[in-house]
Write an enzyme that holds these catalytic residues in place. Structure first.
Site, PDB file in Angstrom:
ATOM      1  N   SER A 126       0.801  -1.229   0.000  1.00 28.85           N
ATOM      2  CA  SER A 126       0.000   0.000   0.000  1.00 28.85           C
ATOM      3  C   SER A 126       0.829   1.270   0.000  1.00 28.85           C
ATOM      4  CB  SER A 126      -0.885  -0.003   1.255  1.00 28.85           C
ATOM      5  OG  SER A 126      -1.462   1.263   1.454  1.00 28.85           O
ATOM      6  N   GLU A 128       0.119   3.646   1.704  1.00 27.08           N
ATOM      7  CA  GLU A 128       0.165   4.103   3.098  1.00 27.08           C
ATOM      8  C   GLU A 128       1.559   3.905   3.686  1.00 27.08           C
ATOM      9  OE1 GLU A 128      -2.831   6.204   4.092  1.00 27.08           O
ATOM     10  OE2 GLU A 128      -1.963   5.285   5.871  1.00 27.08           O
ATOM     11  N   TYR A 150      -1.668   0.117  10.709  1.00 27.79           N
ATOM     12  CA  TYR A 150      -1.931  -0.534   9.422  1.00 27.79           C
ATOM     13  C   TYR A 150      -0.713  -0.422   8.514  1.00 27.79           C
ATOM     14  CZ  TYR A 150      -3.679  -0.922   4.614  1.00 27.79           C
ATOM     15  OH  TYR A 150      -3.842  -1.255   3.287  1.00 27.79           O
TER      16      TYR A 150
HETATM   17  P1  NAP Z   1     -11.404  -4.651   1.658  1.00 29.28           P
HETATM   18  O1  NAP Z   1     -12.585  -4.322   0.792  1.00 29.28           O
HETATM   19  O2  NAP Z   1     -11.350  -4.135   3.056  1.00 29.28           O
HETATM   20  O3  NAP Z   1     -11.299  -6.246   1.693  1.00 29.28           O
HETATM   21  C1  NAP Z   1     -10.499  -6.898   2.626  1.00 29.28           C
HETATM   22  C2  NAP Z   1     -10.788  -8.395   2.565  1.00 29.28           C
HETATM   23  O4  NAP Z   1      -9.982  -9.038   3.554  1.00 29.28           O
HETATM   24  C3  NAP Z   1     -12.242  -8.760   2.853  1.00 29.28           C
HETATM   25  O5  NAP Z   1     -12.626  -9.751   1.942  1.00 29.28           O
HETATM   26  C4  NAP Z   1     -12.176  -9.338   4.268  1.00 29.28           C
HETATM   27  O6  NAP Z   1     -13.162 -10.308   4.502  1.00 29.28           O
HETATM   28  C5  NAP Z   1     -10.805  -9.961   4.275  1.00 29.28           C
HETATM   29  N1  NAP Z   1     -10.290 -10.131   5.628  1.00 29.28           N
HETATM   30  C6  NAP Z   1     -10.238  -9.204   6.620  1.00 29.28           C
HETATM   31  N2  NAP Z   1      -9.689  -9.726   7.717  1.00 29.28           N
HETATM   32  C7  NAP Z   1      -9.413 -11.019   7.428  1.00 29.28           C
HETATM   33  C8  NAP Z   1      -8.838 -12.099   8.167  1.00 29.28           C
HETATM   34  N3  NAP Z   1      -8.463 -11.939   9.431  1.00 29.28           N
HETATM   35  N4  NAP Z   1      -8.671 -13.301   7.559  1.00 29.28           N
HETATM   36  C9  NAP Z   1      -9.080 -13.472   6.276  1.00 29.28           C
HETATM   37  N5  NAP Z   1      -9.630 -12.496   5.519  1.00 29.28           N
HETATM   38  C10 NAP Z   1      -9.792 -11.284   6.097  1.00 29.28           C
HETATM   39  O7  NAP Z   1     -10.053  -4.206   0.967  1.00 29.28           O
HETATM   40  P2  NAP Z   1      -9.768  -3.823  -0.584  1.00 29.28           P
HETATM   41  O8  NAP Z   1     -10.013  -2.380  -0.762  1.00 29.28           O
HETATM   42  O9  NAP Z   1     -10.410  -4.828  -1.458  1.00 29.28           O
HETATM   43  O10 NAP Z   1      -8.178  -3.995  -0.634  1.00 29.28           O
HETATM   44  C11 NAP Z   1      -7.596  -5.265  -0.892  1.00 29.28           C
HETATM   45  C12 NAP Z   1      -6.190  -5.302  -0.313  1.00 29.28           C
HETATM   46  O11 NAP Z   1      -5.425  -4.251  -0.893  1.00 29.28           O
HETATM   47  C13 NAP Z   1      -6.097  -5.102   1.192  1.00 29.28           C
HETATM   48  O12 NAP Z   1      -5.021  -5.879   1.649  1.00 29.28           O
HETATM   49  C14 NAP Z   1      -5.772  -3.620   1.353  1.00 29.28           C
HETATM   50  O13 NAP Z   1      -5.082  -3.395   2.553  1.00 29.28           O
HETATM   51  C15 NAP Z   1      -4.882  -3.409   0.136  1.00 29.28           C
HETATM   52  N6  NAP Z   1      -4.869  -2.068  -0.435  1.00 29.28           N
HETATM   53  C16 NAP Z   1      -6.047  -1.449  -0.747  1.00 29.28           C
HETATM   54  C17 NAP Z   1      -6.013  -0.200  -1.348  1.00 29.28           C
HETATM   55  C18 NAP Z   1      -7.289   0.504  -1.701  1.00 29.28           C
HETATM   56  O14 NAP Z   1      -7.226   1.709  -1.952  1.00 29.28           O
HETATM   57  N7  NAP Z   1      -8.417  -0.172  -1.801  1.00 29.28           N
HETATM   58  C19 NAP Z   1      -4.779   0.400  -1.632  1.00 29.28           C
HETATM   59  C20 NAP Z   1      -3.607  -0.271  -1.312  1.00 29.28           C
HETATM   60  C21 NAP Z   1      -3.658  -1.524  -0.732  1.00 29.28           C
HETATM   61  P3  NAP Z   1     -14.316 -10.040   5.612  1.00 29.28           P
HETATM   62  O15 NAP Z   1     -15.054  -8.828   5.137  1.00 29.28           O
HETATM   63  O16 NAP Z   1     -15.106 -11.292   5.601  1.00 29.28           O
HETATM   64  O17 NAP Z   1     -13.593  -9.793   6.884  1.00 29.28           O
HETATM   65  N1  GDD Z   2     -12.511   6.825   6.341  1.00 28.93           N
HETATM   66  C1  GDD Z   2     -12.697   8.140   6.496  1.00 28.93           C
HETATM   67  N2  GDD Z   2     -13.849   8.583   7.045  1.00 28.93           N
HETATM   68  N3  GDD Z   2     -11.725   8.973   6.094  1.00 28.93           N
HETATM   69  C2  GDD Z   2     -11.936  10.305   6.237  1.00 28.93           C
HETATM   70  C3  GDD Z   2     -13.112  10.821   6.785  1.00 28.93           C
HETATM   71  C4  GDD Z   2     -14.115   9.916   7.217  1.00 28.93           C
HETATM   72  O1  GDD Z   2     -15.167  10.293   7.726  1.00 28.93           O
HETATM   73  N4  GDD Z   2     -13.025  12.171   6.779  1.00 28.93           N
HETATM   74  C5  GDD Z   2     -11.852  12.485   6.241  1.00 28.93           C
HETATM   75  N5  GDD Z   2     -11.168  11.359   5.918  1.00 28.93           N
HETATM   76  C6  GDD Z   2      -9.819  11.327   5.366  1.00 28.93           C
HETATM   77  C7  GDD Z   2      -8.868  10.399   6.131  1.00 28.93           C
HETATM   78  O2  GDD Z   2      -8.382  11.059   7.304  1.00 28.93           O
HETATM   79  C8  GDD Z   2      -7.798  10.161   5.082  1.00 28.93           C
HETATM   80  O3  GDD Z   2      -6.863  11.206   5.099  1.00 28.93           O
HETATM   81  C9  GDD Z   2      -8.572  10.224   3.757  1.00 28.93           C
HETATM   82  O4  GDD Z   2      -9.859  10.788   4.062  1.00 28.93           O
HETATM   83  C10 GDD Z   2      -8.779   8.857   3.102  1.00 28.93           C
HETATM   84  O5  GDD Z   2      -9.303   7.970   4.094  1.00 28.93           O
HETATM   85  P1  GDD Z   2      -9.812   6.491   3.694  1.00 28.93           P
HETATM   86  O6  GDD Z   2     -10.817   6.572   2.616  1.00 28.93           O
HETATM   87  O7  GDD Z   2     -10.200   5.816   4.969  1.00 28.93           O
HETATM   88  O8  GDD Z   2      -8.533   5.819   3.030  1.00 28.93           O
HETATM   89  P2  GDD Z   2      -7.005   5.770   3.498  1.00 28.93           P
HETATM   90  O9  GDD Z   2      -6.225   6.619   2.546  1.00 28.93           O
HETATM   91  O10 GDD Z   2      -6.837   6.021   4.935  1.00 28.93           O
HETATM   92  O11 GDD Z   2      -6.656   4.222   3.271  1.00 28.93           O
HETATM   93  C11 GDD Z   2      -7.081   3.543   2.069  1.00 28.93           C
HETATM   94  O12 GDD Z   2      -6.084   3.643   1.084  1.00 28.93           O
HETATM   95  C12 GDD Z   2      -4.845   3.012   1.399  1.00 28.93           C
HETATM   96  C13 GDD Z   2      -3.900   3.246   0.235  1.00 28.93           C
HETATM   97  O13 GDD Z   2      -3.263   4.489   0.354  1.00 28.93           O
HETATM   98  C14 GDD Z   2      -7.375   2.089   2.472  1.00 28.93           C
HETATM   99  O14 GDD Z   2      -7.980   1.435   1.382  1.00 28.93           O
HETATM  100  C15 GDD Z   2      -6.103   1.360   2.811  1.00 28.93           C
HETATM  101  O15 GDD Z   2      -6.377  -0.027   3.009  1.00 28.93           O
HETATM  102  C16 GDD Z   2      -5.109   1.531   1.653  1.00 28.93           C
HETATM  103  O16 GDD Z   2      -3.907   0.876   1.914  1.00 28.93           O
END
Ligand code: NAP
Ligand code: GDD
Length: 326
Positions: A126, A128, A150
């Site tokens: 990520s 992050e 995280y």
């Molecule tokens: P997500 O919607 O939160 O999905 C996470 C998945 O992990 C869900 O299917 C969840 O299943 C499963 N999971 C959670 N805890 C678990 C556990 N203890 N054992 C087995 N499975 C578990 O995340 P996403 O947005 O699809 O992202 C996919 C991956 O990419 C994650 O690793 C995230 O950290 C990473 N990532 C995401 C972003 C982004 O912007 N979306 C960016 C960079 C990296 P349940 O709901 O059943 O718990």
């Molecule tokens: N969730 C959330 N809720 N975020 C908020 C809110 C709120 O009400 N208000 C402001 N924010 C701001 C957060 O403080 C953060 O700076 C930004 O919006 C994005 O928050 P999220 O959408 O929760 O995403 P993230 O950037 O913290 O994390 C996501 O992206 C990562 C990749 O950079 C997640 O998907 C992570 O799993 C992923 O790794």
């Protein structure tokens, strides 16, 4: 003509946002899909033939699952992925999001010996990890400065992936993905929280939207575009790590403009601040440089920021209409 063997993919976190898009992407390429779901999934004990229950905090059945799925490619998407929540659950997050990667890697290493074949492994790393960024834009060589439990857990998983690649000659890669969103995004993430509120406010189902830091800036792309990059990384001859990003930075305010603007509303009087949504340490701005992915994977994003906001709001309008019985 020689028939090509159907490839098999095992996806952890298949029930999440990326699991949804990756499954569809791989099905279009004729993969046989196997998935791991957590104990929170409905229908415990009744998973289908190619769905397996496992928890990344418990490695005991990962080997059996690999034996059954017999995968050519493993995509490790499972994680406790909410940054704010990781401050409340730091040990759980470290266990699942960090050590969970080690459990998968170790199970695959042993499986490879048993099965006498090589598996290609994708780790969902990520942006992050860049956290309090030391340079901008961020590339594959930018040093990490994680700002949450995280992000620290993801740094651990990132290095274990490289460690297993170098120690055991495994085909293991990190995709360092910047934020990517979609109508399938979890409702606790800021873009989906906004698009859902826009739709419900528009239909009179909700009055206000509470948010934290709306000055935060992210490099937001579309999840459907980003899963293609995951797959492309595993098709290369050499395992390497890649940044995947759009290179465009927008603030939460910009997302409010685009999404409320799409339905003709001004958000200024509709959004209030909730201190509970602020994080003990914030990542102020992220911006990725995906030149390497562009050049080596021939990958580029297709959906723009404005299109993404409209797509999410339109989807949530449909859900809100159903909720309103319209
Ligand atoms: P997500 O919607 O939160 O999905 C996470 C998945 O992990 C869900 O299917 C969840 O299943 C499963 N999971 C959670 N805890 C678990 C556990 N203890 N054992 C087995 N499975 C578990 O995340 P996403 O947005 O699809 O992202 C996919 C991956 O990419 C994650 O690793 C995230 O950290 C990473 N990532 C995401 C972003 C982004 O912007 N979306 C960016 C960079 C990296 P349940 O709901 O059943 O718990
Ligand atoms: N969730 C959330 N809720 N975020 C908020 C809110 C709120 O009400 N208000 C402001 N924010 C701001 C957060 O403080 C953060 O700076 C930004 O919006 C994005 O928050 P999220 O959408 O929760 O995403 P993230 O950037 O913290 O994390 C996501 O992206 C990562 C990749 O950079 C997640 O998907 C992570 O799993 C992923 O790794």
């Amino acid at each position: 003509m020689a028939e090509t063997k159907q490839r098999r993919a095992l996806i952890t976190g298949i029930s999440g946002q990326d699991g949804y898009y990756l499954t569809r992407f791989l099905l279009e390429r004729n993969y046989e899909i196997h998935g791991i779901v957590s104990c929170r999934a409905p229908g415990i004990g009744e998973a289908g033939e190619r769905l397996y229950y496992a928890d990344l905090s418990d490695g005991s059945n990962l080997g059996q699952i690999l034996d059954k799925a017999n995968p050519d490619e493993v995509y490790n998407l499972a994680a406790q992925s909410h940054v704010r929540l990781s401050f409340d659950l730091p040990q759980y997050t470290a266990n699942v999001t960090g050590i969970g990667v080690l459990r998968m890697l170790d199970a695959i290493r042993e499986y490879q010996q048993r099965a006498g074949k090589q598996v290609r492994f994708y780790q969902a790393s990520s942006s992050e990890m860049f956290g309090k960024v030391v340079e901008s834009p961020q590339t594959e060589s930018t040093p990490f400065y994680p700002r949450s439990p995280y992000a620290c857990a993801k740094v651990y998983g990132y290095w274990q992936t490289i460690n297993y690649r170098e120690s055991y000659d495994m085909f293991a890669v990190n995709g360092i993905l910047f934020n990517h969103e979609s109508p399938k995004r979890g409702e606790a993430f800021v873009t989906r929280k906004i698009s859902k509120a826009v739709a419900r406010i528009k239909l009179g189902l909700q009055d206000k939207l509470s948010l934290g830091n709306i000055d935060a800036q992210r490099d937001w792309g579309f999840a459907g575009d980003f899963v293609e990059a995951m797959w492309l990384m595993l098709q290369r001859d050499v395992p390497e790590d890649y940044v995947v990003a759009t290179g465009q930075v927008h603030s939460v305010r910009d997302f409010l403009d685009a999404s409320f603007g799409h339905v003709g509303l001004d958000w200024a009087d509709l959004v209030e601040t909730d201190q509970n949504m602020f994080r003990p340490a914030e990542v102020d701005i992220l911006c990725g440089d995906a030149s390497k992915a562009r050049e080596k994977l021939n990958w580029q994003p297709k959906v723009s920021f404005e299109e993404l906001a409209r797509m999410m709001v339109d989807h949530d309008l449909e859900l809100a209409r159903q909720e309103a019985g319209q």
